[in-house]
Design a protein around this motif. Structure first.
Motif, PDB file in Angstrom:
ATOM      1  N   MET A 178      -6.315  12.922  -6.879  1.00 46.84           N
ATOM      2  CA  MET A 178      -5.984  11.859  -7.836  1.00 46.84           C
ATOM      3  C   MET A 178      -5.882  10.525  -7.097  1.00 46.84           C
ATOM      4  SD  MET A 178      -2.338  11.387  -9.871  1.00 46.84           S
ATOM      5  CE  MET A 178      -2.403  12.456 -11.258  1.00 46.84           C
ATOM      6  N   SER A 179      -6.623   9.524  -7.538  1.00 51.43           N
ATOM      7  CA  SER A 179      -6.452   8.202  -6.951  1.00 51.43           C
ATOM      8  C   SER A 179      -5.206   7.574  -7.576  1.00 51.43           C
ATOM      9  CB  SER A 179      -7.688   7.357  -7.244  1.00 51.43           C
ATOM     10  OG  SER A 179      -7.330   6.002  -7.144  1.00 51.43           O
ATOM     11  N   LEU A 180      -4.360   6.979  -6.759  1.00 52.19           N
ATOM     12  CA  LEU A 180      -3.065   6.532  -7.285  1.00 52.19           C
ATOM     13  C   LEU A 180      -3.066   5.082  -7.764  1.00 52.19           C
ATOM     14  CD1 LEU A 180      -0.576   8.266  -4.842  1.00 52.19           C
ATOM     15  CD2 LEU A 180      -1.468   9.038  -7.030  1.00 52.19           C
ATOM     16  N   ALA A 181      -4.161   4.363  -7.499  1.00 52.56           N
ATOM     17  CA  ALA A 181      -4.195   2.949  -7.881  1.00 52.56           C
ATOM     18  C   ALA A 181      -3.974   2.809  -9.393  1.00 52.56           C
ATOM     19  CB  ALA A 181      -5.525   2.353  -7.480  1.00 52.56           C
ATOM     20  N   GLY A 182      -2.964   2.042  -9.773  1.00 54.09           N
ATOM     21  CA  GLY A 182      -2.688   1.765 -11.187  1.00 54.09           C
ATOM     22  C   GLY A 182      -1.981   2.886 -11.929  1.00 54.09           C
ATOM     23  N   LYS A 183      -1.737   4.003 -11.270  1.00 51.72           N
ATOM     24  CA  LYS A 183      -1.057   5.114 -11.949  1.00 51.72           C
ATOM     25  C   LYS A 183       0.432   4.773 -12.121  1.00 51.72           C
ATOM     26  CE  LYS A 183      -4.274   8.369 -12.385  1.00 51.72           C
ATOM     27  NZ  LYS A 183      -5.482   7.685 -11.973  1.00 51.72           N
ATOM     28  N   VAL A 184       1.026   5.331 -13.170  1.00 48.01           N
ATOM     29  CA  VAL A 184       2.441   5.059 -13.451  1.00 48.01           C
ATOM     30  C   VAL A 184       3.268   6.294 -13.100  1.00 48.01           C
ATOM     31  CG1 VAL A 184       4.103   4.439 -15.241  1.00 48.01           C
ATOM     32  CG2 VAL A 184       1.801   3.467 -15.294  1.00 48.01           C
ATOM     33  N   ALA A 185       4.307   6.067 -12.287  1.00 46.76           N
ATOM     34  CA  ALA A 185       5.121   7.191 -11.818  1.00 46.76           C
ATOM     35  C   ALA A 185       6.592   6.961 -12.151  1.00 46.76           C
ATOM     36  CB  ALA A 185       4.964   7.340 -10.302  1.00 46.76           C
ATOM     37  N   LEU A 229      15.216  11.213  -0.234  1.00 44.65           N
ATOM     38  CA  LEU A 229      13.822  11.605  -0.481  1.00 44.65           C
ATOM     39  C   LEU A 229      13.226  10.841  -1.651  1.00 44.65           C
ATOM     40  CD1 LEU A 229      14.071  15.479   0.089  1.00 44.65           C
ATOM     41  CD2 LEU A 229      12.965  13.773   1.550  1.00 44.65           C
ATOM     42  N   GLY A 230      13.990  10.644  -2.721  1.00 42.26           N
ATOM     43  CA  GLY A 230      13.471   9.932  -3.904  1.00 42.26           C
ATOM     44  C   GLY A 230      12.996   8.532  -3.547  1.00 42.26           C
ATOM     45  N   LYS A 231      13.775   7.856  -2.698  1.00 41.91           N
ATOM     46  CA  LYS A 231      13.399   6.495  -2.262  1.00 41.91           C
ATOM     47  C   LYS A 231      12.104   6.563  -1.444  1.00 41.91           C
ATOM     48  CE  LYS A 231      15.374   2.456  -0.050  1.00 41.91           C
ATOM     49  NZ  LYS A 231      16.250   2.055   1.029  1.00 41.91           N
ATOM     50  N   ALA A 232      12.052   7.528  -0.504  1.00 42.64           N
ATOM     51  CA  ALA A 232      10.859   7.655   0.356  1.00 42.64           C
ATOM     52  C   ALA A 232       9.628   8.001  -0.482  1.00 42.64           C
ATOM     53  CB  ALA A 232      11.093   8.727   1.417  1.00 42.64           C
ATOM     54  N   PHE A 233       9.772   8.882  -1.469  1.00 39.22           N
ATOM     55  CA  PHE A 233       8.631   9.246  -2.326  1.00 39.22           C
ATOM     56  C   PHE A 233       8.151   8.005  -3.099  1.00 39.22           C
ATOM     57  CE2 PHE A 233      10.597  13.781  -2.955  1.00 39.22           C
ATOM     58  CZ  PHE A 233      10.240  14.116  -1.668  1.00 39.22           C
ATOM     59  N   SER A 234       9.105   7.229  -3.644  1.00 37.72           N
ATOM     60  CA  SER A 234       8.734   6.041  -4.432  1.00 37.72           C
ATOM     61  C   SER A 234       7.979   5.046  -3.562  1.00 37.72           C
ATOM     62  CB  SER A 234       9.985   5.358  -4.997  1.00 37.72           C
ATOM     63  OG  SER A 234      10.709   6.271  -5.753  1.00 37.72           O
ATOM     64  N   GLU A 235       8.469   4.845  -2.333  1.00 37.59           N
ATOM     65  CA  GLU A 235       7.816   3.884  -1.442  1.00 37.59           C
ATOM     66  C   GLU A 235       6.393   4.342  -1.094  1.00 37.59           C
ATOM     67  OE1 GLU A 235      11.942   2.187   0.573  1.00 37.59           O
ATOM     68  OE2 GLU A 235      10.716   3.626   1.701  1.00 37.59           O
ATOM     69  N   ALA A 236       6.224   5.653  -0.885  1.00 38.13           N
ATOM     70  CA  ALA A 236       4.885   6.180  -0.553  1.00 38.13           C
ATOM     71  C   ALA A 236       3.937   6.005  -1.740  1.00 38.13           C
ATOM     72  CB  ALA A 236       4.985   7.650  -0.161  1.00 38.13           C
ATOM     73  N   LEU A 237       4.440   6.219  -2.942  1.00 36.92           N
ATOM     74  CA  LEU A 237       3.591   6.045  -4.141  1.00 36.92           C
ATOM     75  C   LEU A 237       3.208   4.570  -4.309  1.00 36.92           C
ATOM     76  CD1 LEU A 237       5.579   8.405  -6.569  1.00 36.92           C
ATOM     77  CD2 LEU A 237       3.209   8.757  -5.818  1.00 36.92           C
ATOM     78  N   LEU A 238       4.192   3.683  -4.105  1.00 37.25           N
ATOM     79  CA  LEU A 238       3.931   2.239  -4.232  1.00 37.25           C
ATOM     80  C   LEU A 238       2.873   1.790  -3.223  1.00 37.25           C
ATOM     81  CD1 LEU A 238       7.588   0.933  -4.715  1.00 37.25           C
ATOM     82  CD2 LEU A 238       5.698   0.564  -6.318  1.00 37.25           C
ATOM     83  N   LYS A 239       2.964   2.310  -1.995  1.00 38.92           N
ATOM     84  CA  LYS A 239       2.006   1.945  -0.938  1.00 38.92           C
ATOM     85  C   LYS A 239       0.580   2.282  -1.340  1.00 38.92           C
ATOM     86  CE  LYS A 239       4.075   2.115   3.552  1.00 38.92           C
ATOM     87  NZ  LYS A 239       4.474   3.056   4.589  1.00 38.92           N
ATOM     88  N   LYS A 240       0.428   3.362  -2.123  1.00 36.24           N
ATOM     89  CA  LYS A 240      -0.918   3.784  -2.548  1.00 36.24           C
ATOM     90  C   LYS A 240      -1.334   3.125  -3.854  1.00 36.24           C
ATOM     91  CE  LYS A 240      -2.022   7.310   0.374  1.00 36.24           C
ATOM     92  NZ  LYS A 240      -3.111   8.242   0.573  1.00 36.24           N
ATOM     93  N   GLY A 290       4.094  15.828   2.724  1.00 37.44           N
ATOM     94  CA  GLY A 290       3.825  17.003   1.878  1.00 37.44           C
ATOM     95  C   GLY A 290       3.846  16.643   0.401  1.00 37.44           C
ATOM     96  N   PHE A 291       4.815  15.834   0.015  1.00 36.33           N
ATOM     97  CA  PHE A 291       4.925  15.390  -1.377  1.00 36.33           C
ATOM     98  C   PHE A 291       3.642  14.685  -1.823  1.00 36.33           C
ATOM     99  CE2 PHE A 291       5.761  11.537  -3.887  1.00 36.33           C
ATOM    100  CZ  PHE A 291       6.110  12.122  -5.092  1.00 36.33           C
ATOM    101  N   MET A 292       3.120  13.796  -0.972  1.00 41.25           N
ATOM    102  CA  MET A 292       1.921  13.046  -1.348  1.00 41.25           C
ATOM    103  C   MET A 292       0.707  13.974  -1.495  1.00 41.25           C
ATOM    104  SD  MET A 292       2.834  10.018  -2.018  1.00 41.25           S
ATOM    105  CE  MET A 292       1.404   8.945  -2.003  1.00 41.25           C
ATOM    106  N   GLN A 293       0.665  15.028  -0.665  1.00 42.81           N
ATOM    107  CA  GLN A 293      -0.423  16.024  -0.827  1.00 42.81           C
ATOM    108  C   GLN A 293      -0.368  16.642  -2.220  1.00 42.81           C
ATOM    109  OE1 GLN A 293      -0.761  19.252   2.043  1.00 42.81           O
ATOM    110  NE2 GLN A 293      -0.605  17.825   3.740  1.00 42.81           N
ATOM    111  N   LEU A 294       0.830  16.995  -2.649  1.00 41.68           N
ATOM    112  CA  LEU A 294       0.969  17.632  -3.969  1.00 41.68           C
ATOM    113  C   LEU A 294       0.550  16.674  -5.088  1.00 41.68           C
ATOM    114  CD1 LEU A 294       4.404  19.508  -3.599  1.00 41.68           C
ATOM    115  CD2 LEU A 294       2.103  20.491  -3.532  1.00 41.68           C
ATOM    116  N   VAL A 295       0.886  15.402  -4.925  1.00 41.48           N
ATOM    117  CA  VAL A 295       0.543  14.420  -5.969  1.00 41.48           C
ATOM    118  C   VAL A 295      -0.968  14.175  -6.007  1.00 41.48           C
ATOM    119  CG1 VAL A 295       0.794  11.992  -6.671  1.00 41.48           C
ATOM    120  CG2 VAL A 295       2.789  13.268  -5.876  1.00 41.48           C
ATOM    121  N   GLU A 296      -1.580  14.064  -4.826  1.00 43.95           N
ATOM    122  CA  GLU A 296      -2.969  13.603  -4.779  1.00 43.95           C
ATOM    123  C   GLU A 296      -3.999  14.721  -4.968  1.00 43.95           C
ATOM    124  OE1 GLU A 296      -2.271  11.170  -1.065  1.00 43.95           O
ATOM    125  OE2 GLU A 296      -3.388   9.706  -2.227  1.00 43.95           O
ATOM    126  N   ASP A 297      -3.625  15.961  -4.653  1.00 44.03           N
ATOM    127  CA  ASP A 297      -4.595  17.064  -4.708  1.00 44.03           C
ATOM    128  C   ASP A 297      -4.674  17.656  -6.122  1.00 44.03           C
ATOM    129  OD1 ASP A 297      -6.120  19.299  -4.486  1.00 44.03           O
ATOM    130  OD2 ASP A 297      -4.912  20.263  -2.937  1.00 44.03           O
TER     131      ASP A 297
END
Ligand SMILES: NC(=O)C1=CN([C@@H]2O[C@H](COP(=O)(O)OP(=O)(O)OC[C@H]3O[C@@H](n4cnc5c(N)ncnc54)[C@H](O)[C@@H]3O)[C@@H](O)[C@H]2O)C=CC1
Ligand SMILES: CCCCCC(=O)/C=C/C=C\C/C=C\C/C=C\CCCC(=O)O
Length: 216
Positions: A1-8, A17-28, A181-188
């Protein structure tokens, strides 16, 4: 899944962890929003992360409410918003459990363990529903072992010395490894039903898929 423009939407994103996950999603390039904004400004949701959780064996009603009921409520709300058959865009729901959701090693925390087993079972069950493909949905579960966040400071009242020994034996994950690992689950897009286990010793691994009861 390409994350550009996606809403999370990530629950419990103020720290850890929630903060770190949010920052990783924002970066993408994803937009990480509050639930009301998700609907009013962005007209939908693509990524739901049920992350909020506590460790408190003495207020077990509260812990069950946050760790398990919260995940169920968040998942149900996300399914309603994301279901393609009801005008949604489809997407992924990632529920944050724990290695305590797979093995009962944390015998000093039976209720925490019960809530996390609940999260794993609930998520796996949804992932095996044959109708989710039409709904455009997929489900995944993240099961880290001890990780370096505030929750590790929770006072363990039963068998505290044993707990410290177990923590030393198991080791402590870095937040960065769990976020990877979290980002793998989101993107795959192929990983519906994945149950990802992350430990300091073995890194990122996938837990085997369960069989139906007739094939046990
Ligand atoms: N850190 C660890 O060792 C591990 C953590 N986990 C799980 O990861 C998730 C995140 O925990 P951490 O970031 O490690 O801990 P943390 O204590 O740093 O963060 C927990 C977050 O949940 C939020 N939260 C708690 N109750 C809430 C409620 N009623 N409504 C909304 N938000 C609420 C807090 O405000 C906080 O932002 C939890 O579900 C935890 O069980 C799983 C395995 C290992
Ligand atoms: C081997 C078990 C791995 C568990 C990983 C995990 O989820 C870690 C959570 C982090 C901190 C909390 C530690 C233990 C479990 C929870 C409850 C402690 C109970 C506190 C009490 O009220 O006694």
């Amino acid at each position: 899944m390409s994350l550009a423009g996606k809403v999370a939407f990530v629950t419990g994103a103020a720290q850890g962890l929630g903060k770190a996950f949010s920052e990783a999603l924002l970066k993408k390039g994803a937009k990480v929003e509050a639930f009301e904004t998700v609907i009013s400004c962005f007209g939908g949701l693509d990524i739901m992360v049920n992350n909020a959780g506590i460790a408190n064996e003495h207020n077990y009603a509260l812990m069950v409410n946050i760790n398990l009921t919260g995940v169920i409520t968040g998942t149900n709300m996300a399914i309603d918003l994301m279901n393609r058959e009801k005008g949604g865009r489809g997407g992924v729901i990632v529920n944050i459990a724990s290695t305590a959701g797979i093995t009962p090693e944390a015998y000093f925390a039976p209720i925490y363990t019960g809530t996390k087993h609940g999260v794993v079972g609930f998520t796996r069950c949804w992932s095996m529903n044959p109708y989710i493909a039409k709904m455009g949905l997929r489900f995944a579960c993240l099961c880290p072992a001890f990780t370096d966040t505030q929750i590790l400071c929770s006072t363990i009242t039963d068998y505290p010395e044993d707990a410290q020994k177990i923590i030393q034996q198991v080791g402590i994950n870095k937040v960065e490894t769990v976020t990877e690992g979290f980002m793998q689950l989101v993107e795959d897009n192929q990983c519906n039903g994945a149950v990802m286990v992350i430990t300091a010793q073995n890194g990122i691994q996938y837990h085997r898929k369960p069989h139906g009861i007739s094939r046990m």
